[in-house]
Design a protein around this motif. Structure first.
Motif, PDB file in Angstrom:
ATOM      1  N   GLY A  40       0.772  -1.221   0.000  1.00  0.00           N
ATOM      2  CA  GLY A  40       0.000   0.000   0.000  1.00  0.00           C
ATOM      3  C   GLY A  40       0.808   1.279   0.000  1.00  0.00           C
ATOM      4  O   GLY A  40       0.500   2.226  -0.744  1.00  0.00           O
ATOM      5  N   SER A 127      -3.810  -6.849  -6.638  1.00  0.00           N
ATOM      6  CA  SER A 127      -4.956  -5.954  -6.531  1.00  0.00           C
ATOM      7  C   SER A 127      -4.881  -5.120  -5.257  1.00  0.00           C
ATOM      8  O   SER A 127      -4.961  -5.659  -4.149  1.00  0.00           O
ATOM      9  CB  SER A 127      -6.265  -6.764  -6.534  1.00  0.00           C
ATOM     10  OG  SER A 127      -7.366  -5.942  -6.219  1.00  0.00           O
ATOM     11  N   VAL A 128      -4.733  -3.810  -5.414  1.00  0.00           N
ATOM     12  CA  VAL A 128      -4.679  -2.918  -4.258  1.00  0.00           C
ATOM     13  C   VAL A 128      -6.016  -2.921  -3.524  1.00  0.00           C
ATOM     14  O   VAL A 128      -6.072  -2.835  -2.295  1.00  0.00           O
ATOM     15  CB  VAL A 128      -4.298  -1.491  -4.692  1.00  0.00           C
ATOM     16  CG1 VAL A 128      -4.334  -0.528  -3.511  1.00  0.00           C
ATOM     17  CG2 VAL A 128      -2.904  -1.490  -5.313  1.00  0.00           C
ATOM     18  N   ARG A 129      -7.108  -3.015  -4.265  1.00  0.00           N
ATOM     19  CA  ARG A 129      -8.421  -3.058  -3.620  1.00  0.00           C
ATOM     20  C   ARG A 129      -8.590  -4.331  -2.793  1.00  0.00           C
ATOM     21  O   ARG A 129      -9.221  -4.307  -1.728  1.00  0.00           O
ATOM     22  CB  ARG A 129      -9.521  -2.934  -4.664  1.00  0.00           C
ATOM     23  CG  ARG A 129      -9.579  -1.549  -5.286  1.00  0.00           C
ATOM     24  CD  ARG A 129     -10.687  -1.402  -6.309  1.00  0.00           C
ATOM     25  NE  ARG A 129     -10.653  -0.067  -6.908  1.00  0.00           N
ATOM     26  CZ  ARG A 129     -11.431   0.333  -7.897  1.00  0.00           C
ATOM     27  NH1 ARG A 129     -12.337  -0.508  -8.401  1.00  0.00           N
ATOM     28  NH2 ARG A 129     -11.338   1.556  -8.370  1.00  0.00           N
ATOM     29  N   SER A 132      -6.812  -3.721   0.454  1.00  0.00           N
ATOM     30  CA  SER A 132      -7.595  -2.897   1.381  1.00  0.00           C
ATOM     31  C   SER A 132      -8.707  -3.715   2.022  1.00  0.00           C
ATOM     32  O   SER A 132      -9.019  -3.531   3.208  1.00  0.00           O
ATOM     33  CB  SER A 132      -8.174  -1.674   0.657  1.00  0.00           C
ATOM     34  OG  SER A 132      -9.080  -2.059  -0.359  1.00  0.00           O
ATOM     35  N   GLY A 133      -9.298  -4.644   1.266  1.00  0.00           N
ATOM     36  CA  GLY A 133     -10.322  -5.514   1.832  1.00  0.00           C
ATOM     37  C   GLY A 133      -9.762  -6.445   2.891  1.00  0.00           C
ATOM     38  O   GLY A 133     -10.380  -6.643   3.952  1.00  0.00           O
ATOM     39  N   ALA A 296      -6.968   1.221   5.411  1.00  0.00           N
ATOM     40  CA  ALA A 296      -7.690   0.516   4.348  1.00  0.00           C
ATOM     41  C   ALA A 296      -8.572   1.479   3.562  1.00  0.00           C
ATOM     42  O   ALA A 296      -8.650   1.404   2.323  1.00  0.00           O
ATOM     43  CB  ALA A 296      -8.536  -0.611   4.948  1.00  0.00           C
ATOM     44  N   ALA A 297      -9.232   2.400   4.262  1.00  0.00           N
ATOM     45  CA  ALA A 297     -10.106   3.361   3.596  1.00  0.00           C
ATOM     46  C   ALA A 297      -9.306   4.294   2.696  1.00  0.00           C
ATOM     47  O   ALA A 297      -9.708   4.594   1.565  1.00  0.00           O
ATOM     48  CB  ALA A 297     -10.881   4.160   4.643  1.00  0.00           C
ATOM     49  N   LEU A 299      -6.388   3.665   1.336  1.00  0.00           N
ATOM     50  CA  LEU A 299      -5.856   2.878   0.223  1.00  0.00           C
ATOM     51  C   LEU A 299      -6.943   2.606  -0.814  1.00  0.00           C
ATOM     52  O   LEU A 299      -6.715   2.743  -2.024  1.00  0.00           O
ATOM     53  CB  LEU A 299      -5.287   1.566   0.765  1.00  0.00           C
ATOM     54  CG  LEU A 299      -4.416   0.737  -0.175  1.00  0.00           C
ATOM     55  CD1 LEU A 299      -3.224   1.560  -0.658  1.00  0.00           C
ATOM     56  CD2 LEU A 299      -3.934  -0.527   0.531  1.00  0.00           C
ATOM     57  N   PHE A 300      -8.130   2.241  -0.340  1.00  0.00           N
ATOM     58  CA  PHE A 300      -9.232   1.964  -1.264  1.00  0.00           C
ATOM     59  C   PHE A 300      -9.632   3.230  -2.011  1.00  0.00           C
ATOM     60  O   PHE A 300      -9.833   3.210  -3.236  1.00  0.00           O
ATOM     61  CB  PHE A 300     -10.432   1.405  -0.495  1.00  0.00           C
ATOM     62  CG  PHE A 300     -11.578   1.000  -1.375  1.00  0.00           C
ATOM     63  CD1 PHE A 300     -11.531  -0.164  -2.122  1.00  0.00           C
ATOM     64  CD2 PHE A 300     -12.717   1.797  -1.467  1.00  0.00           C
ATOM     65  CE1 PHE A 300     -12.590  -0.548  -2.943  1.00  0.00           C
ATOM     66  CE2 PHE A 300     -13.771   1.429  -2.279  1.00  0.00           C
ATOM     67  CZ  PHE A 300     -13.712   0.257  -3.018  1.00  0.00           C
ATOM     68  N   GLY A 301      -9.724   4.357  -1.292  1.00  0.00           N
ATOM     69  CA  GLY A 301     -10.080   5.614  -1.946  1.00  0.00           C
ATOM     70  C   GLY A 301      -9.047   6.026  -2.972  1.00  0.00           C
ATOM     71  O   GLY A 301      -9.398   6.593  -4.023  1.00  0.00           O
ATOM     72  N   THR A 303      -7.402   4.234  -4.949  1.00  0.00           N
ATOM     73  CA  THR A 303      -7.487   3.478  -6.205  1.00  0.00           C
ATOM     74  C   THR A 303      -8.382   4.185  -7.234  1.00  0.00           C
ATOM     75  O   THR A 303      -8.224   3.988  -8.438  1.00  0.00           O
ATOM     76  CB  THR A 303      -8.039   2.050  -5.966  1.00  0.00           C
ATOM     77  OG1 THR A 303      -9.375   2.127  -5.450  1.00  0.00           O
ATOM     78  CG2 THR A 303      -7.154   1.286  -5.003  1.00  0.00           C
TER      79      THR A 303
END
Length: 307
Positions: A40, A127-129, A132-133, A296-297, A299-301, A303
Motif C-alpha cells: 500500500g 490488486s490494491v483493492r 484494502s479488503g 484501508a479506507a 488505500l481503497f479511496g 485506487t
C-alpha cells in the motif's frame, strides 16, 4: 563517468530502502500487516515495488530481530532438547520438547497453504483493492479477539460488558503460555496461514486467534512471535531459488541500499516486538484495529484517484 542523474538517484533509493525496511520491521510484528503496508505505501507514494532480493533480505532482518529478542528462549529449547550444557531437569526437557511440537504443529498450515495455493495468494498481491479488503479482515479479527477477551473479563468480575470501566476493559484474563495445547497451536497456525493474503496481519490474526481460544493477550503474543521464526525462515528459503530472476519495474537497489534496509528492518523489528509485548500487558489492540480501518479506507479511496 557517472551521469549526474545517477548521482541524484542514489540518495532517493537510500530513502526508499530506509522507508521500506522500517515498514517491514515495524509491521511484521505490530498487528497491522506488513504485506499490506509494503503493497500500500509504495502505491500511495507512486514507487515501484522493491526487488525480490531486497524483500528476502529485509525478511532476514526481521528474522534476526525475533531471534535476538528471544535468544534466551531459543537457547533454552536448544540445550534442553539436545542435552547440551549439562544434565537438565526432566520437567525442563519435557517443556522444551512440548514447545517445539507446538511450534511445529502451528507451522504446518502456513506451509501447506503456501505450497498448495501459491497462485491464489499471488493473484491477491496484484490488486490494491483486495489488499484494502484484507486489511479490514485484520481489523475485524483484532476486534473479535478483544471482544471475547472483554467478555471473559466481565465474567470474571461478575459484571456485564457495559458495566466495565476503562481499567476493567483492559484486563488480560486468560490462560498462560504454559497451557497452550495442540488444538490451540493448530488453530493459531490456520490463522497464520490466512495471513499469507496481503493485508491480513500475521501477528494480528495469530494473537486474535489465541485470545479467542482463551489465552491471555500476553501469552498469545509471545506464542505468535515464536511461531514467526519458522514461517519467516520458510518464506526466505522458499524465495531463494528465484533470486536470480529478472524483475522489470522494481526499485534498483544496490548493495548499500539493501544493507541499510536490512539493518533498519532488524532494529525496528526488535523495537516493535519489545513495544508490543509491553503494551499487551495493560492495553487492548483496538487502537491498531482503528488504524487499519483508516489505512484501508485511504488505500481503497486512492485506487479511484491513482487508478
Amino acid at each position: 563517468m557517472v551521469p549526474r542523474s545517477a548521482g541524484l538517484r542514489l540518495p532517493v533509493l537510500l530513502i526508499q530502502a530506509i522507508v521500506l525496511g522500517l515498514l517491514q520491521g515495524l509491521t511484521e510484528f505490530l498487528p497491522v500487516s506488513s504485506s499490506g503496508h509494503l503493497q500500500g505505501v509504495p502505491y500511495l507514494l507512486g514507487w515501484p515495488s522493491g526487488s525480490l532480493t531486497f524483500d528476502v533480505m529485509v525478511h532476514a532482518g526481521t528474522l534476526a530481530a525475533v531471534v535476538v529478542y528471544f535468544r534466551g528462549d531459543l537457547a533454552f529449547l536448544a540445550t534442553r532438547v539436545t542435552g547440551l550444557g549439562g544434565d537438565h531437569p526432566v520437567t525442563e526437557r519435557r517443556l522444551a520438547r512440548r514447545t517445539l511440537v507446538l511450534l511445529a504443529v502451528g507451522s504446518v498450515p502456513a506451509a501447506l497453504a503456501g505450497l498448495l495455493f501459491e497462485d491464489v495468494f499471488a493473484a491477491a498481491f496484484g490488486s490494491v483493492r483486495a489488499v484494502s479488503g484484507f486489511l479490514l479482515v485484520t481489523a475485524f479479527l483484532l476486534w473479535f479477539g478483544e471482544r471475547l477477551r472483554t467478555d471473559r473479563a466481565a465474567a470474571q468480575l461478575g459484571k456485564s460488558v457495559d458495566e466495565l470501566d476503562d481499567a476493567e476493559r483492559r484486563l488480560d484474563p486468560g490462560r498462560g503460555e504454559d497451557t497452550t495445547t495442540l488444538r490451540d497451536a493448530g488453530v493459531i497456525g490456520v490463522a497464520q496461514a490466512l495471513a499469507i493474503f496481503p493485508g491480513i496481519s500475521r501477528s494480528g490474526s495469530t494473537i486474535a486467534a489465541g485470545m479467542a481460544l482463551g489465552l491471555s493477550r500476553a501469552a498469545a503474543a509471545r506464542f505468535s512471535f515464536l511461531l514467526s521464526i519458522p514461517v519467516i525462515v520458510g518464506a526466505v528459503v522458499f524465495k531463494l531459488p528465484d533470486l536470480g530472476t529478472a524483475e522489470p519495474g522494481t526499485l534498483a537497489f544496490g548493495p548499500l541500499q539493501i544493507a541499510v534496509g536490512v539493518l533498519v528492518a532488524a532494529a525496528s523489528g526488535y523495537l516493535a516486538i519489545s513495544f508490543l509485548l509491553r503494551l499487551v500487558q495493560s492495553e487492548t489492540l483496538l487502537g491498531f484495529a482503528r488504524y487499519v480501518v483508516v489505512f484501508a479506507a485511504v488505500l481503497f479511496g486512492a485506487t479511484f484517484v491513482l487508478g
